[in-house]
Design an enzyme around this catalytic site. Structure first.
Site, short mmCIF file in Angstrom:
data_model
loop_
_atom_site.label_atom_id
_atom_site.label_comp_id
_atom_site.label_asym_id
_atom_site.label_seq_id
_atom_site.Cartn_x
_atom_site.Cartn_y
_atom_site.Cartn_z
N GLU A 109 -42.44 40.86 -17.49
CA GLU A 109 -43.29 40.26 -17.99
C GLU A 109 -43.14 38.60 -17.05
O GLU A 109 -43.08 38.76 -16.16
CB GLU A 109 -42.43 38.87 -19.00
CG GLU A 109 -42.79 40.68 -20.45
CD GLU A 109 -42.96 39.98 -21.76
OE1 GLU A 109 -43.66 38.49 -22.04
OE2 GLU A 109 -42.65 41.68 -22.71
N HIS A 223 -49.59 30.71 -25.54
CA HIS A 223 -49.66 31.69 -24.93
C HIS A 223 -51.42 31.53 -24.47
O HIS A 223 -52.37 31.64 -25.23
CB HIS A 223 -49.41 32.43 -25.97
CG HIS A 223 -49.35 34.01 -25.59
ND1 HIS A 223 -49.90 34.46 -24.64
CD2 HIS A 223 -48.61 34.56 -25.24
CE1 HIS A 223 -49.42 36.11 -24.71
NE2 HIS A 223 -48.09 36.44 -24.73
N ARG A 266 -47.05 30.87 -17.64
CA ARG A 266 -47.68 30.77 -19.16
C ARG A 266 -49.13 29.54 -19.03
O ARG A 266 -50.05 29.95 -19.77
CB ARG A 266 -47.09 30.73 -20.33
CG ARG A 266 -46.77 32.20 -20.22
CD ARG A 266 -45.82 32.50 -22.02
NE ARG A 266 -46.18 33.76 -22.20
CZ ARG A 266 -44.36 33.69 -23.41
NH1 ARG A 266 -44.53 33.09 -23.83
NH2 ARG A 266 -45.30 35.38 -23.02
N HIS A 325 -48.00 28.61 -28.90
CA HIS A 325 -46.89 29.88 -29.61
C HIS A 325 -45.51 29.63 -29.48
O HIS A 325 -45.06 30.10 -30.38
CB HIS A 325 -47.15 30.56 -28.15
CG HIS A 325 -46.24 31.97 -27.71
ND1 HIS A 325 -46.95 32.88 -29.21
CD2 HIS A 325 -45.91 32.41 -27.03
CE1 HIS A 325 -46.36 34.21 -28.55
NE2 HIS A 325 -45.40 33.76 -27.60
N ARG A 360 -41.07 28.01 -21.29
CA ARG A 360 -39.92 29.06 -21.42
C ARG A 360 -40.24 29.99 -21.16
O ARG A 360 -41.45 30.29 -21.13
CB ARG A 360 -40.53 29.24 -22.88
CG ARG A 360 -39.70 30.26 -23.55
CD ARG A 360 -40.21 31.33 -24.88
NE ARG A 360 -41.14 31.17 -25.01
CZ ARG A 360 -41.57 32.59 -26.03
NH1 ARG A 360 -40.32 33.25 -26.09
NH2 ARG A 360 -43.06 32.87 -25.60
C1 LIG Z 1 -46.92 36.34 -31.57
C2 LIG Z 1 -45.34 36.13 -31.45
C3 LIG Z 1 -45.06 36.67 -30.48
C4 LIG Z 1 -43.50 36.39 -29.80
N1 LIG Z 1 -43.00 37.11 -28.61
C5 LIG Z 1 -41.47 37.63 -28.29
C6 LIG Z 1 -41.75 38.04 -27.53
O1 LIG Z 1 -41.65 38.97 -26.60
N2 LIG Z 1 -39.85 37.99 -26.87
C7 LIG Z 1 -39.29 36.55 -27.16
O2 LIG Z 1 -38.03 36.05 -26.75
N3 LIG Z 1 -40.34 35.40 -28.26
C8 LIG Z 1 -41.46 36.21 -28.95
N4 LIG Z 1 -41.65 34.96 -29.67
C9 LIG Z 1 -40.76 33.65 -29.79
C10 LIG Z 1 -39.81 33.56 -30.82
O3 LIG Z 1 -40.13 35.05 -31.85
C11 LIG Z 1 -39.44 32.87 -31.49
O4 LIG Z 1 -39.29 32.31 -30.91
C12 LIG Z 1 -37.91 33.46 -31.92
O5 LIG Z 1 -38.31 34.58 -32.79
C13 LIG Z 1 -37.27 32.34 -33.04
O6 LIG Z 1 -36.58 32.57 -34.26
P1 LIG Z 1 -35.99 31.92 -34.95
O7 LIG Z 1 -34.91 32.51 -35.60
O8 LIG Z 1 -35.66 30.07 -34.12
O9 LIG Z 1 -37.21 31.15 -36.18
P2 LIG Z 1 -38.10 32.20 -36.69
O10 LIG Z 1 -37.79 33.47 -36.74
O11 LIG Z 1 -39.73 31.67 -36.63
O12 LIG Z 1 -37.10 31.89 -37.89
C14 LIG Z 1 -37.47 30.76 -39.12
C15 LIG Z 1 -37.47 31.11 -40.14
O13 LIG Z 1 -36.67 30.11 -41.59
C16 LIG Z 1 -37.27 29.88 -42.04
N5 LIG Z 1 -38.44 28.66 -42.76
C17 LIG Z 1 -39.21 27.92 -41.92
N6 LIG Z 1 -38.84 26.65 -43.24
C18 LIG Z 1 -38.34 26.34 -43.75
C19 LIG Z 1 -37.43 25.63 -45.35
N7 LIG Z 1 -38.49 24.82 -44.85
N8 LIG Z 1 -36.95 25.91 -45.84
C20 LIG Z 1 -36.58 27.60 -45.17
N9 LIG Z 1 -36.31 27.99 -44.40
C21 LIG Z 1 -37.72 27.83 -43.63
C22 LIG Z 1 -38.84 31.12 -42.10
O14 LIG Z 1 -38.72 31.33 -43.42
C23 LIG Z 1 -37.75 31.63 -40.98
O15 LIG Z 1 -37.13 32.62 -42.05
C24 LIG Z 1 -43.01 35.46 -30.52
C25 LIG Z 1 -43.54 34.79 -30.72
C26 LIG Z 1 -44.88 34.97 -31.56
C27 LIG Z 1 -44.83 33.71 -32.82
#
Ligand SMILES: Cc1cc2nc3c(=O)[nH]c(=O)nc-3n(C[C@H](O)[C@H](O)[C@H](O)COP(=O)(O)OP(=O)(O)OC[C@H]3O[C@@H](n4cnc5c(N)ncnc54)[C@H](O)[C@@H]3O)c2cc1C
Length: 502
Positions: A109, A223, A266, A325, A360
């Site tokens: 990447e 992105h 990016r 993103h 990032r």
């Molecule tokens: C399309 C896409 C592709 C990506 N590809 C990559 C990749 O290939 N590699 C990489 O490293 N990163 C990638 N990323 C970034 C990465 O996915 C995220 O940064 C990472 O998954 C965040 O994880 P997290 O657990 O912090 O949050 P999230 O996975 O977003 O989880 C947040 C959680 O909090 C919950 N939540 C939100 N608000 C509330 C509330 N008020 N009350 C209760 N629950 C709540 C949501 O429902 C969810 O369950 C990508 C992101 C996207 C959108």
């Protein structure tokens, strides 16, 4: 054993829950179904040093270079050195990473000097991680409140002692020794985003209201390549595999802009797309993946989304645009997720550990979620505190702006987006003030709570973007197009009361 509430069930929340449940009484509160969030959308993979000819030093150097002088180097070293074990833990938990000739299949990447990104299901890495970890949580019978959203943190004597939550039935209050915010990013602030509907910055906004500090708020990563019609992300891995970007005349414009062409960082690629689009009346640019070997086999999820638009991308280029993103900013934490407020821990995209700095490095965010959630859960205080809260009843109303969310998203896209300037930022803040001053108490609802949070995040991003009078990392100012070495430091947003007063 203490009671720990984890808000959010992406990679950060699920990893923390599984680790913390060994020693604590854990409850997960999550807005939609268990495992929904940005994690489940991740395609490209997770970065880590897993091959003998790669090195931790090289991963550290790539991360620091992407971060544009704002990374916390100690945090980056933790990320890169503990990351490989966390990836092995995911594999041991059942994530079926793709292999080639008996070892992990390598993915390249942008801005990685080595193809260290491992993936699952081709381009369905996040889905594999979210499903597997959610399954492990269910097997461990960790209590989960689904379709329940954090309203606000409950504080007493400057300590977070629990949460108010809007369940499908009614608002409730839950108390805990520690509350972990794992609510992900805030892509829904913008008119174009790759993030799902729930990414409204709720946890960060609640932490701000409780007095926590937010750092690097102005740094939002855009992105470069999402499907023009749907915002569906076309992973960098597709460009890593050889796809090229063309303007509408068929010219490969990235060659004119950066020697790394489509694999430049990016922000460089996204900005080039935005400018190319501006020069062709905002029509999308084209991603030509027709020469990528085994395209449909390597990228089955993206292929399905592209096919849905009626294009066969093995034969024709696909129209793409940039979209919001990843939020580098978040609740400022130390290396084990602790915030400035006792009882409040933040992990994952909602946190700012300093590993991403001003930009990032691709596929470092899943890694951050796994590494720092594990560390935060391991460092949770043991032993139940005695709490004698004198609590006011939960209000069934919230003071929220009567907001046209679409208007806010368009405003954020134009003023807080890829390119910013003082005039647009100042007028965006004036519009935010108008919305805020017209806020009235309305019955609690998901939309009202999210709008209140989005507006607060918009204010913080705008204020921090105005204060950073330079271009650095993902933050591009038209009126200050160069980086200024004297501004090479993270900025912590003023506590919310102060921010609102200005
Ligand atoms: C399309 C896409 C592709 C990506 N590809 C990559 C990749 O290939 N590699 C990489 O490293 N990163 C990638 N990323 C970034 C990465 O996915 C995220 O940064 C990472 O998954 C965040 O994880 P997290 O657990 O912090 O949050 P999230 O996975 O977003 O989880 C947040 C959680 O909090 C919950 N939540 C939100 N608000 C509330 C509330 N008020 N009350 C209760 N629950 C709540 C949501 O429902 C969810 O369950 C990508 C992101 C996207 C959108």
């Amino acid at each position: 054993m203490s009671h720990v509430i984890i808000v959010g069930s992406g990679i950060a929340g699920l990893t923390a829950a599984l680790r913390a449940a060994n020693e604590h009484d854990v409850t997960i509160i999550t807005k939609d179904a268990l495992g929904d969030g940005n994690t489940a959308q991740a395609q490209g993979g997770i970065a880590g040093v897993l091959f003998g000819d790669d090195s931790i030093e090289a991963h550290v150097a790539d991360t620091l270079a992407a971060g544009a002088g704002l990374c916390d180097e100690d945090a980056v070293r933790i990320l890169c050195s503990e990351g490989p074990q966390r990836i092995r833990d995911l594999a041991a938990a059942g994530v079926d990473f793709d292999t080639e000739a008996g070892s992990y299949a390598k993915g390249r990447e942008a801005a990685h000097s080595y193809p260290r990104v491992v993936h699952a299901g081709g381009d369905a890495t996040g889905r594999a991680i979210a499903r597997t970890l959610a399954q492990r949580v269910r097997e461990r019978r960790i209590p989960v409140l689904e379709n329940s959203l954090l309203i606000d943190l409950v504080t007493e004597n400057d300590t977070v002692i629990g949460v108010d939550v809007l369940t499908p039935h009614r608002p409730i209050r839950m108390l805990a020794q520690t509350t972990m915010i794992a609510t992900g990013g805030c892509g829904q602030l913008y008119a174009r985003t790759t993030n799902p509907a729930g990414a409204t910055g709720d946890g960060v906004a609640a932490a701000l209201r409780a007095g926590a500090q937010v750092a690097d708020a102005e740094f939002y990563q855009f992105h470069p390549t999402t499907l023009a019609d749907s915002g569906f992300l076309v992973s960098e891995a597709v460009r890593g595999a050889g796809a090229v970007l063309l303007d509408e005349t068929g010219h490969r414009f990235m060659l004119d802009i950066d020697p790394r062409a489509e694999l430049a960082p990016r922000n460089v690629v996204a900005l080039a797309l935005a400018r190319t689009m501006a020069a062709q009346n905002d029509r999308p640019v084209l991603l030509d993946a027709t020469r990528v070997p085994r395209l449909t086999e390597r990228f089955p999820t993206i292929t399905a989304a592209v096919m849905h638009t009626g294009i066969d991308w093995t034969r024709d280029p696909v129209p793409v645009t940039p979209a919001a993103h990843y939020w580098m900013g978040g609740i400022a934490t130390d290396q084990v997720g602790r915030t400035k407020i006792d009882g409040l821990v933040a992990i994952g995209e909602a946190a700012c550990t300093g590993v991403h700095g001003g930009n990032r490095l691709a596929s470092n965010s899943l890694l951050e979620g796994a590494v720092f959630a594990e560390r935060a859960a391991a460092a949770l205080p043991r032993g139940a505190a005695h709490m004698h809260p004198s609590l006011s009843p939960i209000d069934d109303h919230v003071t929220a702006p009567a907001l046209d969310r679409g208007e806010l998203q368009r405003l954020a896209w134009s003023a807080l987006g890829l390119e910013r300037n003082e005039r647009h930022l100042t007028s965006a803040l004036a519009r935010i003030d108008e919305w805020d001053s017209a806020a009235t108490p309305i019955p609690l609802s998901r939309a009202a709570l999210e709008n209140r949070n989005l507006l607060l995040i918009a204010r913080i991003v705008a204020r921090q973007a105005l204060a950073r009078r330079e271009s650095r990392g993902a933050h591009a100012r038209l009126d200050y197009p160069k980086a200024d070495p004297t501004q090479a430091r993270s900025v912590v947003a003023a506590p919310v009361q102060e921010a609102l007063a200005c």
